[in-house]
Design an enzyme around this catalytic site. Sequence first.
Site, PDB file in Angstrom:
ATOM      1  N   SER A   1      14.376 -40.025 -31.498  1.00 18.82           N
ATOM      2  CA  SER A   1      14.838 -40.146 -32.882  1.00 18.82           C
ATOM      3  C   SER A   1      13.726 -40.768 -33.710  1.00 18.82           C
ATOM      4  O   SER A   1      13.009 -41.649 -33.228  1.00 18.82           O
ATOM      5  CB  SER A   1      16.075 -41.043 -32.948  1.00 18.82           C
ATOM      6  OG  SER A   1      16.303 -41.473 -34.283  1.00 18.82           O
TER       7      SER A   1
ATOM      8  N   GLY B   1      11.267 -34.019 -29.938  1.00 18.42           N
ATOM      9  CA  GLY B   1      12.529 -33.325 -30.194  1.00 18.42           C
ATOM     10  C   GLY B   1      12.326 -32.197 -31.206  1.00 18.42           C
ATOM     11  O   GLY B   1      12.795 -31.074 -31.019  1.00 18.42           O
ATOM     12  N   HIS B   2      11.586 -32.523 -32.266  1.00 18.30           N
ATOM     13  CA  HIS B   2      11.286 -31.492 -33.268  1.00 18.30           C
ATOM     14  C   HIS B   2      10.394 -30.396 -32.680  1.00 18.30           C
ATOM     15  O   HIS B   2      10.561 -29.215 -32.996  1.00 18.30           O
ATOM     16  CB  HIS B   2      10.595 -32.119 -34.476  1.00 18.30           C
ATOM     17  CG  HIS B   2      11.419 -33.152 -35.196  1.00 18.30           C
ATOM     18  ND1 HIS B   2      11.141 -34.496 -35.131  1.00 18.30           N
ATOM     19  CD2 HIS B   2      12.529 -33.026 -35.971  1.00 18.30           C
ATOM     20  CE1 HIS B   2      12.035 -35.161 -35.858  1.00 18.30           C
ATOM     21  NE2 HIS B   2      12.885 -34.296 -36.371  1.00 18.30           N
TER      22      HIS B   2
ATOM     23  N   LEU C   1       8.005 -36.584 -37.247  1.00 19.36           N
ATOM     24  CA  LEU C   1       8.352 -35.680 -36.148  1.00 19.36           C
ATOM     25  C   LEU C   1       8.085 -36.299 -34.778  1.00 19.36           C
ATOM     26  O   LEU C   1       7.239 -37.177 -34.625  1.00 19.36           O
ATOM     27  CB  LEU C   1       7.548 -34.383 -36.309  1.00 19.36           C
ATOM     28  CG  LEU C   1       7.720 -33.684 -37.670  1.00 19.36           C
ATOM     29  CD1 LEU C   1       6.756 -32.503 -37.798  1.00 19.36           C
ATOM     30  CD2 LEU C   1       9.155 -33.232 -37.887  1.00 19.36           C
TER      31      LEU C   1
ATOM     32  N   GLN D   1      26.569 -32.655 -36.772  1.00 21.57           N
ATOM     33  CA  GLN D   1      25.842 -31.940 -37.819  1.00 21.57           C
ATOM     34  C   GLN D   1      25.714 -30.461 -37.455  1.00 21.57           C
ATOM     35  O   GLN D   1      25.948 -29.573 -38.293  1.00 21.57           O
ATOM     36  CB  GLN D   1      24.455 -32.555 -37.986  1.00 21.57           C
ATOM     37  CG  GLN D   1      23.497 -31.743 -38.833  1.00 21.57           C
ATOM     38  CD  GLN D   1      22.164 -32.439 -38.999  1.00 21.57           C
ATOM     39  OE1 GLN D   1      22.033 -33.375 -39.773  1.00 21.57           O
ATOM     40  NE2 GLN D   1      21.158 -31.996 -38.241  1.00 21.57           N
TER      41      GLN D   1
END
Lengths: 285, 285
Positions: free
Chosen positions: B185, B36-37, B33, B153
Site C-alpha cells: 500500500s 502492486g501497481h 506506485l 472498491q
Amino acid sequence: MKRTSLIPELRQIIAQEKQRGRVIALVPTMGYLHRGHLALIEQAKQTCAYVVLSIFVNPLQFGPKEDLSRYPRDLERDVNLIKHAGVDVLFHPTEQDMYPHPIVTYVEVSQLDAVLCGATRPGHFRGVATVVCKLFHIVQPDLAFFGQKDYQQYLIIQRMVSDLSLPIEVCPVPIVREEDGLALSSRNVFLTSEQRQEAKVLSQSLIEAEECLLAGERSARELEKQLREKISRNCHGVIDYVEVRDAGDLSEVTIIERPVLIALAVKFGSTRLIDNKVLEVIPHV
Amino acid sequence: MKRTSLIPELRQIIAQEKQRGRVIALVPTMGYLHRGHLALIEQAKQTCAYVVLSIFVNPLQFGPKEDLSRYPRDLERDVNLIKHAGVDVLFHPTEQDMYPHPIVTYVEVSQLDAVLCGATRPGHFRGVATVVCKLFHIVQPDLAFFGQKDYQQYLIIQRMVSDLSLPIEVCPVPIVREEDGLALSSRNVFLTSEQRQEAKVLSQSLIEAEECLLAGERSARELEKQLREKISRNCHGVIDYVEVRDAGDLSEVTIIERPVLIALAVKFGSTRLIDNKVLEVIPHV
C-alpha cells in the site's frame, strides 16, 4: 429503419456505423411521440449521418405517486409516425433489457436537481440522469438532442456531461407548440377539452412576462406575481411553481440583469403541465 | 512512454490507437506506485496492446478529516519506477484539469457503499465511483484493472459498470504482499518500524481464519471474534472493522455456505491499513 430492443444488437449496429466514420446522434424519448420529438429528429438528421431514436418509459424517474402506469405507450403508433422522419435505428428496450438486475447505481446532479420540478418530484432527475447516462454508454453518440420544454432536464444533462467528461455534445432544440401556444407534450392527451382550452394560458402568461420585461420590469418577484395572477384568473389549474431563475445555473434571481428562465408547472386535474421561456435582457441604452 | 496531463491531448492519442484497432487498457492509480501497481500494469500488458496508466490523487474520495494533504506524491519517482513496465501513456492530470469547475455530479453505488470501509468513510466510494466513471469517459478503455486489496472498491466499480452499461471489462488483480505477508500500500510508508513489524499480523490473521474455515468452522461471528482477538493480542493497532460478508454482494453472512470475503481495517496511529481474503467453502463430502 432498423428496430431492436436488445442492447448487444444495438451496440453491434452502431459499431458498424462508427467504423464507417458516421457521426451518431441520439434522440432519447419516452415515446408517444409528437411534433416536438419530430423536431428533435429533424435537428439530429441535419447534423448527423446516423440517427438513433430511443423509446423507453423509464420507471426510475417516476415517483411512487406519479403516473408511470398510465403514461401513454403505443409503439406501433410511434413507428408509424416516424416512418419518414429519417430515424436510422429505433431502440425500444424493455424494462428487463435495461434493468435485468435491480439497479443500485445512480447518477445525481446535485444543486440543479433541487429546484423547480426537482423540488416537487424528489428523485425524478436522479432517475433521468441515471438512464440518460446509461443510454449514452449503450449508444455512444457524438451528439444528443433534448427539447427545451424540459429546460431543467437539458441543463442537468449538459452539466452531467461536462462534470463526468462524457465525449458527447448536448444539443437543445426549441419548444414546439400548438397553434394556440400550448407546448407539445405526450401528457396533453390526458386533458379534458375544457382543460385543453384553459391550458393555453400557460404560454400566454409567458409571452406577457416577456412583454413586461421588454417594458422595463426588472423585479423577478413582480414578474412571478403577475404570472401567477394571470394563470389563476384564467384557468382552474393548480400552480405547482412559477419561478424566475438564472438561465445558466438555475440560481435565484432578484433583479433581472442576465438571461433568465421563467419556468412554470401547473396541474390540471391529475395532469401536470410544464412550460418555460428563456428571456434575454436588452440593456437600457 | 508518452506523458500528458491534458484531457484533450490524451483523447487524441487514444483515438489514434483505437483507429489502429488496438485494445486499450486503463490502470487507474493515485500514484506513489509499488509492486502492486506493477502487477496491474503487467496484467494489463498481457491482455491489451495499449496501456494507459493514470495517476491522480482524487480529492473527492477523501473525507474532511482524512489524509488528502499528506497522501504521498512523487511523480518523478513513479515515472522512474514504471520506465520498463510497458506503460504506453501516463496520464497525470492536475486537479484543475479534472475539475475545472466545482463538480456537482456524483455517481453513487448504493448499498455496496454503505458497509465496511464505506461505513467509516462516508462519501469515500461516491468519490471513487465518480472519478473512475469520469476516467472511463476520458480514456474509453476496453479493459480496466483494479487491485483486490481494495476488494470493496473493485465490487463497486464492477457494479457501476454493469448498472450503467459501460462498455468496459473490469479485471481484478490479486493482492501483492511483502515477504512477511503485509499487503502493499502507498500508505505503508507512514508506518513506524514498530508498527511495520506489528502490521504483519493482519495477513497472518486472515491465513488463520482460512485454516479455521478449512477445519470446519462455519460461524461468521466466531471467525470474526477469533480474528479480532488475534489482532488485538499481537499489535497496538485499533480495529476499525473485521467482517465476514458475502463475496458477491457484501450482504451479511451468519453461516458460511458460499464464498465469503473476510475484510479488515486497522489503524496504526493515523495510518489506516486494510486487507482481505476471499474464501471458498469446500463442501463436506
